[in-house]
Design a protein around this motif. Structure first.
Motif, PDB file in Angstrom:
ATOM      1  N   SER A 135       0.842  -1.191   0.000  1.00 42.54           N
ATOM      2  CA  SER A 135       0.000   0.000   0.000  1.00 42.54           C
ATOM      3  C   SER A 135       0.882   1.247   0.000  1.00 42.54           C
ATOM      4  O   SER A 135       1.748   1.415   0.859  1.00 42.54           O
ATOM      5  CB  SER A 135      -0.910   0.005   1.229  1.00 42.54           C
ATOM      6  N   ASP A 182      -4.608   5.915  -0.196  1.00 45.49           N
ATOM      7  CA  ASP A 182      -3.821   4.681  -0.281  1.00 45.49           C
ATOM      8  C   ASP A 182      -4.061   4.001  -1.613  1.00 45.49           C
ATOM      9  O   ASP A 182      -5.201   3.863  -2.059  1.00 45.49           O
ATOM     10  CB  ASP A 182      -4.191   3.720   0.858  1.00 45.49           C
ATOM     11  N   THR A 213      -1.461  -8.167   3.097  1.00 51.55           N
ATOM     12  CA  THR A 213      -2.202  -7.159   2.362  1.00 51.55           C
ATOM     13  C   THR A 213      -3.128  -7.770   1.335  1.00 51.55           C
ATOM     14  O   THR A 213      -3.909  -7.050   0.719  1.00 51.55           O
ATOM     15  CB  THR A 213      -1.232  -6.177   1.678  1.00 51.55           C
ATOM     16  N   ASP A 227      -6.731  -6.826   1.985  1.00 52.91           N
ATOM     17  CA  ASP A 227      -7.283  -5.583   1.455  1.00 52.91           C
ATOM     18  C   ASP A 227      -7.990  -5.843   0.138  1.00 52.91           C
ATOM     19  O   ASP A 227      -9.117  -5.393  -0.086  1.00 52.91           O
ATOM     20  CB  ASP A 227      -6.167  -4.545   1.241  1.00 52.91           C
ATOM     21  N   GLU A 271      -7.358   0.302  10.796  1.00 53.38           N
ATOM     22  CA  GLU A 271      -7.617   1.177   9.660  1.00 53.38           C
ATOM     23  C   GLU A 271      -7.799   0.413   8.359  1.00 53.38           C
ATOM     24  O   GLU A 271      -8.469   0.906   7.446  1.00 53.38           O
ATOM     25  CB  GLU A 271      -6.462   2.181   9.488  1.00 53.38           C
ATOM     26  N   ARG A 272      -7.195  -0.785   8.245  1.00 55.58           N
ATOM     27  CA  ARG A 272      -7.255  -1.539   7.001  1.00 55.58           C
ATOM     28  C   ARG A 272      -7.560  -3.010   7.297  1.00 55.58           C
ATOM     29  O   ARG A 272      -7.214  -3.525   8.372  1.00 55.58           O
ATOM     30  CB  ARG A 272      -5.934  -1.436   6.234  1.00 55.58           C
TER      31      ARG A 272
END
Length: 283
Positions: free
Chosen positions: A61, A68, A183, A186, A213-214
């Motif tokens: 990210s 982002d 990741t 995400d 947050e993610r």
């Protein structure tokens, strides 16, 4: 792959990053480039192909203009370590992933080539380095990109240095997703949210409630719960009661994933089945 170690002065063993772009600089046309951080200088690369061994795939990210952006890093071992970095939603990333998903043996070198398209588009072509034959695949804009990445990662052998990015386990978790780059979560959440047309603000609210947050900061069971929440939200006006909705999700999605069906395909089939039942009931 064993190489001779040269003694003496050398540059630090940092990876060489190649950024994908269809551009022109001082009359010099290029499809990818280096970037000198110290001098803030773009350095066009004229060779359109890179030969080496696929070592890893990473999702990174990066912040751009206050937002982002998810990047796909294609790590190639050659005379040096190269990292081809491109947006995960780009045509280059998608054509690469579709082609590389056809590769069975990653112990053999590949050629990754940047190919121009219309306007500023850049596509990727993949070749068997030994035979120089192109590895072809059919275009599929609705492909399970997260599933492809995870499947490829499961076939790559991680070195000790890569363990923080790629776990040394090849068994899928309870959602049928191979452990790999954190990741990936995400992209997984984004794909499912888009499929279900789930409001992004509700995802943000859910994450805030978990004090993250993610999605990649969540634990596996929390990710599973978020996916379930999104699915049941989609079906909230299609079931008579919440228990029936939960049982339907458990049987049609979770059990299907356990039996080897990809998460996206399981959810799609569940949605189609519910929609067909709804049509019959209103007919």
């Amino acid at each position: 792959m064993v190489t001779e170690i040269k003694l003496g002065l050398c540059n630090p063993p940092e990876p060489i990053y190649l950024y994908v772009k269809n551009g022109e600089l001082s009359g010099e046309y290029y499809l990818w480039y280096h970037y000198n951080m110290n001098n803030e200088k773009t350095i066009p690369v004229q060779q359109r192909g890179l030969t080496g061994y696929l070592q890893n795939l990473r999702l990174t990210s990066k912040e751009f203009r206050g937002k982002d952006n998810l990047k796909l890093d294609i790590v190639i071992a050659a005379d040096e370590i190269y990292v081809v970095r491109t947006g995960v939603e780009t045509n280059f990333a998608k054509t690469f992933l579709l082609a590389v998903s056809q590769v069975k043996d990653f112990s053999k070198p590949l050629i990754i080539a940047a190919t121009p398209g219309e306007e500023n588009v850049v596509f990727c072509r993949l070749y068997d380095a030994a035979t120089k034959t192109r590895i072809r695949s059919e275009w599929n804009r609705d492909a399970d990109w997260a599933g492809i990445i995870s499947n490829i990662q499961s076939k790559l052998v991680a070195t000790p240095e890569e363990v923080p990015f790629q776990q040394q386990h090849n068994q899928p978790n309870q959602s049928g997703v191979f452990p790999g780059l954190e990741t990936n979560q995400d992209l997984r959440v984004k794909q499912i949210r888009t499929l279900l047309n789930y409001p992004v603000e509700l995802v943000v609210e859910w994450l805030q409630f978990q004090e993250v947050e993610r999605p990649n900061q969540l634990k596996p069971n929390q990710i599973d719960e978020l996916v379930k929440t999104m699915c049941l939200y989609w079906g909230q006006d299609k079931f008579e009661n919440s228990d029936f909705a939960t049982n339907s999700y458990q049987k049609s999605v979770v059990e299907a994933i356990t039996n080897g069906i990809s998460e996206i395909e399981a959810i799609k089939a569940w949605m189609e089945n519910i929609s067909e039942i709804e049509i019959l009931e209103t007919a």
